[in-house]
Structures are given as C-alpha cells and as structure tokens.
Design a protein around this motif. Sequence first.
Motif, short mmCIF file in Angstrom:
data_model
loop_
_atom_site.label_atom_id
_atom_site.label_comp_id
_atom_site.label_asym_id
_atom_site.label_seq_id
_atom_site.Cartn_x
_atom_site.Cartn_y
_atom_site.Cartn_z
N ILE A 103 0.84 -1.20 0.00
CA ILE A 103 0.00 0.00 0.00
C ILE A 103 0.87 1.25 0.00
O ILE A 103 0.58 2.24 -0.71
CB ILE A 103 -0.95 0.00 1.22
CG1 ILE A 103 -1.93 -1.17 1.10
CG2 ILE A 103 -1.69 1.31 1.33
CD1 ILE A 103 -2.84 -1.33 2.29
N ARG A 104 1.96 1.23 0.75
CA ARG A 104 2.86 2.39 0.80
C ARG A 104 3.48 2.64 -0.58
O ARG A 104 3.53 3.79 -1.05
CB ARG A 104 3.95 2.16 1.83
CG ARG A 104 4.92 3.34 1.96
CD ARG A 104 6.04 3.04 2.93
NE ARG A 104 6.96 4.16 3.04
CZ ARG A 104 8.11 4.11 3.68
NH1 ARG A 104 8.48 3.00 4.29
NH2 ARG A 104 8.90 5.17 3.73
N GLY A 105 3.93 1.58 -1.25
CA GLY A 105 4.50 1.73 -2.58
C GLY A 105 3.50 2.28 -3.58
O GLY A 105 3.83 3.15 -4.41
N LEU A 106 2.25 1.81 -3.50
CA LEU A 106 1.22 2.29 -4.42
C LEU A 106 0.87 3.75 -4.15
O LEU A 106 0.59 4.52 -5.07
CB LEU A 106 -0.02 1.42 -4.28
CG LEU A 106 0.14 -0.03 -4.75
CD1 LEU A 106 -1.10 -0.85 -4.41
CD2 LEU A 106 0.42 -0.09 -6.24
N LYS A 107 0.88 4.14 -2.87
CA LYS A 107 0.62 5.54 -2.54
C LYS A 107 1.70 6.46 -3.12
O LYS A 107 1.39 7.54 -3.63
CB LYS A 107 0.55 5.72 -1.02
CG LYS A 107 -0.73 5.23 -0.38
CD LYS A 107 -0.71 5.51 1.12
CE LYS A 107 -2.01 5.10 1.79
NZ LYS A 107 -1.99 5.39 3.25
N LEU A 108 2.95 6.04 -3.07
CA LEU A 108 4.04 6.85 -3.60
C LEU A 108 3.92 7.00 -5.12
O LEU A 108 4.16 8.08 -5.67
CB LEU A 108 5.39 6.24 -3.23
CG LEU A 108 5.72 6.23 -1.73
CD1 LEU A 108 7.04 5.52 -1.47
CD2 LEU A 108 5.78 7.65 -1.17
N VAL A 109 3.55 5.91 -5.79
CA VAL A 109 3.34 6.00 -7.24
C VAL A 109 2.19 6.96 -7.53
O VAL A 109 2.27 7.77 -8.48
CB VAL A 109 3.03 4.60 -7.82
CG1 VAL A 109 2.56 4.72 -9.28
CG2 VAL A 109 4.26 3.72 -7.74
N ALA A 110 1.12 6.90 -6.73
CA ALA A 110 -0.02 7.79 -6.94
C ALA A 110 0.39 9.25 -6.81
O ALA A 110 -0.09 10.11 -7.56
CB ALA A 110 -1.13 7.45 -5.94
N VAL A 111 1.28 9.56 -5.85
CA VAL A 111 1.77 10.95 -5.71
C VAL A 111 2.46 11.39 -7.00
O VAL A 111 2.22 12.50 -7.51
CB VAL A 111 2.73 11.08 -4.52
CG1 VAL A 111 3.30 12.50 -4.46
CG2 VAL A 111 2.02 10.75 -3.21
N GLY A 112 3.32 10.52 -7.55
CA GLY A 112 4.02 10.86 -8.80
C GLY A 112 3.06 11.03 -9.96
O GLY A 112 3.22 11.95 -10.78
#
Length: 423
Positions: A135-144
Amino acid sequence: MSNQTSTDTAKTDPGAAHGGLPAGGVSLWQIFLIFLRLGLTSFGGPVAHISYFREEFVRRRQWLSDAHYADLVALCQFAPGPASSQVGMGIGMALGGVRGSLMAWLGFTMPSAIVLAILGMAFVHIDLAAIEGVIRGLKLVAVGVVAHALVGMARTLCPDIPRASLAILAACIMIVSDTVLAQFGVIIGGMMGGFVLLRQAAAGDTQDMPTPRSTKGALIALGLFFGLLAGLPIAAQFDQSGLFDVIDGFYRSGALVFGGGHVVLPLLQSAVVDPGWVDQEAFLAGYGATQAVPGPIFTFAAYLGAVLHTGTASTGWLISSATALVTLIAIFLPAWLLVIGLLPFWDRVRHVAAMRAGLLGVNAAVVGLLAAVLYDPIWTGAIHDVVDVICVVAAFAVLQWRLMPVWALVGIGAVGGYLAGLV
C-alpha cells in the motif's frame, strides 16, 4: 480538398473531439480493454484516477484535448456522484456513445467489485499490516502520477497570470477549508473570475464543435434519475421483501453525494449500519479492504451487498452475488444517468463565447483543486521521509520522460513497497 483539410486538422489538433481517434473510430471492445487495464492498476483514489485517465486518453493516445478533458472533469465536479467514475463514463460516451459509457464503467469497476464481493461473501477480515508495504509503494506511485498530471494540466489550462492566480487562490482556499461547500465555492468563484478576467482569452480559444447528440435520450435519462429518486422510497413502502429498501438506500447514496470518494461513506453507513443490515465491524473491515484495491471507492457497495447475506444459513453464494450486483448497480446508476443526461447540454453550452470564458476560469480552479488534494491528503498521507520523496521524484521523472507505461510503474511500486516492507 475537404478530405485533405480534415486530415490536416486531425494532425495539427490530435486532441480534437474524434479528430484524434484512429481511422474507423474506437470499438466497444477496445474501450472495455483500456478501462479494464485502468481498473486493474488505478490505485490512489479519485484524483489519481482522473490523472490516470488524462495520461491514457489525452497525453498518450491524444484522443481528447486537454481543454475537452478539463471541461468534462469540471462537469463531474458540479454533478453529484463518484467524480472519477463519471469522468470515465464521459470518456466512454465521447468515444462510443451510450454503449461506450457502459463499457468504460464495466471495465473500470469490475476488478475491484469482484474482489470486494468475494471478500464480502467470505467475510474476510483483512490484516492490512501484512500488505502495508504494498500500500505504501502504491501511494508513492499515486503521488508521482497526480503530480505529473497536475504539471501537464497547469501548463495547458493556466498559461497566463489571471488563470494561474485563480488556480493558486483555489488551492489556498481548499487547503484551508477542505469541505464540499468550499469546493462548490471555488468552482463558482472560478467561473465568475473567468467571466470577468478571461473574455479576451475565450475569444481566441478555438474549440472543436461537438458531435450533435440527441437531447431526447438526455431528457429520458434525467427523468429516470429524478423518477427513481422519488419513486424508490414509495416502492419500498409496499415491498415486503426489503429489496427496494436496499436499492433505495444505495441509489440515494450515489445520487446525493457531492465530492465522491470517501464522502459517500457516511451515507452508506446510515443506509446499511443504522437499519442493522450490516454491523459496524463488518462495515469497517470492508472499508479497510477497499483501500487495498484499485478502482473506484464506490465499489465498496459490492462488498456491502454481499455482506447483507453472509452468515445466513438459508442463503448461498448465488444470492450473495446477486445482492452484490444489485447494490453495485444501484449506487452507480444515478451517476450514469446524469452523465447521459447532462453531457449533450454541456457540450452545447460550453461552446458559447461567454460560457467559454467561465469554463476557462473553472478549469483553472480545477487545477487548484487538484493541487490542494495533491498536498492533502495525497502528499501528507504518503510522504514520511526523504526516501519517500526520492521515490516520488523518480516516479515523476519516469512519467515525464515516458520511460515506461503507468501500469508498469504501478507494478514496480507494489513490488518495491512489498520488498521494502520485508526489510
């Protein structure tokens, strides 16, 4: 000669409505497959979904112009319902008519709806700690993804000082007061600012004329929207099975929510928890599961529909599946009816000179809204240290230089987050 002119126009303005489409148009199957891939990879919530759509249809395929897309987003900000799903339906309608809107909804909604319905039938309590890294990795991609879309939209929709000022003002207002009322105020304020400041810009803003759409179908859709809103509570009074009570609760939740996304949760809670159909523990477990799947948050309705019969000995998976399908359709139906009902009129008024000036201001305000959401909750909810910042910058650079498609970046983010969680 006219054929040559048409070809030249498509080349110079690839985002013109239907002008940038492949020869022969887009098939319904193609629309479904594109939105199915988006439904499998679009993590991050409604604003991230809108960014994914822009990357796919405006930047990558150039089937819509930035201005046309921003006008569609503006309409969905005005209308009640799940904004990102309505944007997807609107894109599908622009590409393939009413059937295209259905294919877009089906492809984008199906992956998360199936997963959540299965979880509801099994009544699985997800241990989110086990997939916290993912979930943390997906959130970071979403920010980008959101940052990349915001930069691209800002370049196109805020090219001068008046529009940039409107966007900055809108962002500041939303950061200070993040409410649905403030969102309406920002959009209306953007329109008023456009009327005053952007008449000259609107005069030079050449827009392709839309393909004429029948207003008869639009009026029928709007009639159905209001007819069901008024008629379902009456039908529920005469229905002993309770089915119309359920349909009315979910239809009303989809029809009366402004802002979409997480805003629907209080309405759903009052619709299913307060009557005792679903207990609070099951409701919260499903909400947690919704955060871990891609696609629209409104697919939470499929989980709730399945949970309505979980644990009842006299019912099996077939009835639970049917109930999940009914609640899913009920919550999305008002959004679909509004898209069909409003788009033909919207396509006409958005080309009126005075309305163009107002919409230029609205589009600038939408950029400000996206900027505010990028800051809070997307940035504040995902960024915790310098490593997170580096990951976001890397994701932004990958998208900016087109080093890989978005779906591949999402996969790398999920795997990278999982491995980092193990460490």
